[in-house]
Design an enzyme around this catalytic site. Structure first.
Site, PDB file in Angstrom:
ATOM      1  N   ARG A 156       0.857  -1.173   0.000  1.00  0.00           N
ATOM      2  CA  ARG A 156       0.000   0.000   0.000  1.00  0.00           C
ATOM      3  C   ARG A 156       0.901   1.232   0.000  1.00  0.00           C
ATOM      4  NH1 ARG A 156      -2.312  -3.578   3.823  1.00  0.00           N
ATOM      5  NH2 ARG A 156      -4.428  -4.278   3.254  1.00  0.00           N
ATOM      6  N   LYS A 181      -2.250  -2.209   7.542  1.00  0.00           N
ATOM      7  CA  LYS A 181      -3.678  -2.028   7.783  1.00  0.00           C
ATOM      8  C   LYS A 181      -4.132  -3.009   8.856  1.00  0.00           C
ATOM      9  CE  LYS A 181      -7.996  -1.427   5.248  1.00  0.00           C
ATOM     10  NZ  LYS A 181      -8.639  -1.459   3.902  1.00  0.00           N
ATOM     11  N   HIS A 287      -2.122   2.922  -5.944  1.00  0.00           N
ATOM     12  CA  HIS A 287      -2.759   1.686  -5.493  1.00  0.00           C
ATOM     13  C   HIS A 287      -3.035   0.737  -6.653  1.00  0.00           C
ATOM     14  CE1 HIS A 287      -4.347  -0.283  -1.923  1.00  0.00           C
ATOM     15  NE2 HIS A 287      -5.358  -0.727  -2.647  1.00  0.00           N
ATOM     16  N   ARG A 290      -0.549  -2.029  -6.682  1.00  0.00           N
ATOM     17  CA  ARG A 290      -0.823  -3.137  -5.759  1.00  0.00           C
ATOM     18  C   ARG A 290      -1.850  -4.088  -6.369  1.00  0.00           C
ATOM     19  NH1 ARG A 290      -1.229  -4.788  -0.176  1.00  0.00           N
ATOM     20  NH2 ARG A 290      -3.384  -5.174   0.474  1.00  0.00           N
ATOM     21  N   HIS A 313      -4.262  -9.416   3.569  1.00  0.00           N
ATOM     22  CA  HIS A 313      -5.715  -9.453   3.696  1.00  0.00           C
ATOM     23  C   HIS A 313      -6.107 -10.377   4.843  1.00  0.00           C
ATOM     24  CE1 HIS A 313      -6.391  -8.262  -0.798  1.00  0.00           C
ATOM     25  NE2 HIS A 313      -6.155  -7.215  -0.021  1.00  0.00           N
ATOM     26  N   TYR A 322      -9.610 -10.231  -7.141  1.00  0.00           N
ATOM     27  CA  TYR A 322      -8.657 -10.152  -8.247  1.00  0.00           C
ATOM     28  C   TYR A 322      -8.864 -11.268  -9.270  1.00  0.00           C
ATOM     29  CZ  TYR A 322      -6.427  -6.725  -5.281  1.00  0.00           C
ATOM     30  OH  TYR A 322      -6.195  -5.617  -4.508  1.00  0.00           O
TER      31      TYR A 322
END
Length: 340
Positions: A156, A181, A287, A290, A313, A322
């Site tokens: 990120r 995150k 982004h 990524r 994640h 994705y």
């Protein structure tokens, strides 16, 4: 590649908005609680921003008297008149619950039953490998290195900018993301093709580090837990930013003038300009790199659980998005037009 060392003339200082102690009493109390909890500066900015917007919406009613019904009606207002997304609405809810419960010390009561914001699940913008190469070719050297590492490790934007010298480990071939995150640490891959340019970049940073020490500048910003345990870490080589700003900045909380990492807007603007220069048809942001990292790994046969770990994640369903941008999501399907 551009030199990182500062120019000979007096160093300029970026005047970031000073992190005051808040205006009205409720905001001053909120600032005190946020900083006692050691929440990130961006979280503080977001929570204070929602508090101010809520105060304006309340009009003549004092914030100190607001309760769950006010919060519920404000969230309804955001959905109906503001047309905000569900995620934005959740952020507002979290901020206002923090304001009432944690700052004002009152039970907000029942805040449920409001109309939810619009649910969005957009297919991410992904560049092809050829488009990535075209984008990189249009970036200045220092921004190109940052963009390549962001793509090559799936970082990120703020994870990239907050890297420290010790986080790029050449011997192990890894990049360590600390406090990503959700406050989680993780490990990603260090692209072999970037090993040499990143090592050269690191050596140039030693010149800047030496200049700062000769100038007796305060150390770089540290997480409070680290600063409390190792007060001198900010002037140690291992804790320096891997992508420092050329200019000094005012710490938005303490007001100390020190070396900060490159501002996020600098790379964002550079990527936008490079995308235009490369004649890319999509709206490209950092982004996007990524997103492209994840999609290209899956297209190359990487296991989705591995990609999930590299991206950080918490839930594999987030990574599954994705698969929808691959040429053959799920079962291989051929268009009937190709059979004519």
């Amino acid at each position: 590649m551009d030199q990182i060392a500062p120019p000979a003339e007096p160093v300029q200082v970026i005047r970031i908005e000073r992190g005051d102690q808040g205006g009205p009493p409720w905001e001053q109390r909120m600032v005190a609680v946020l900083r006692t909890r050691q929440l990130k500066w961006r979280t503080e900015e977001a929570y204070r921003g929602w508090g101010r917007r809520f105060a304006r919406w309340l009009g003549d009613k004092p914030v100190e008297e607001a309760g769950g019904d006010d919060i519920r009606r404000y969230l309804e207002h955001l959905a109906v008149e503001g047309k905000v997304s569900a995620s934005t609405q959740r952020q507002a809810l979290n901020a206002l619950i923090f304001l009432v419960r944690e700052t004002l010390g009152r039970d907000p009561g029942d805040c449920t039953g409001y109309r939810p914001g619009r649910a969005t699940r957009r297919i991410p913008v992904v560049l092809s490998q050829r488009e990535c190469q075209a984008l990189f070719a249009q970036l200045p050297d220092h921004h190109r290195l940052m963009a390549q590492l962001m793509y090559g490790a799936g970082l990120r934007l703020m994870e990239l900018l907050r890297l420290r010298i010790q986080d790029v480990q050449f011997e192990q071939g890894i990049v360590i993301v600390r406090q990503g995150k959700g406050g989680k640490d993780r490990v990603s891959v260090l692209p072999e093709s970037l090993r040499a340019p990143l090592m050269e970049h690191r050596e140039r940073l030693r010149l800047l580090f030496a200049e700062d020490r000769r100038a007796d500048l305060p150390g770089v910003w540290l997480p409070p837990a680290v600063e409390n345990k190792i007060p001198t870490a900010g002037v140690q080589w291992a804790w320096q930013w891997f992508f420092p700003s050329r200019q000094l900045a005012i710490d938005p909380r303490s007001g100390i003038q020190r070396r900060h990492h490159i501002q996020d807007a600098a790379l964002q603007n550079a990527v936008r300009k490079a995308a235009r220069a490369a004649h890319l048809s999509q709206r490209v942001t950092p982004h996007t790199l990524r997103h492209s990292f994840a999609t290209h790994l899956l297209a190359g046969g990487a296991d989705i659980r591995t990609v999930q770990e590299l991206l950080g994640h918490a839930d594999v369903t987030t990574t599954m998005i994705y698969t929808h941008v691959l040429n053959r999501p799920g079962l291989a399907v051929r268009s009937p037009l190709d059979n004519l």
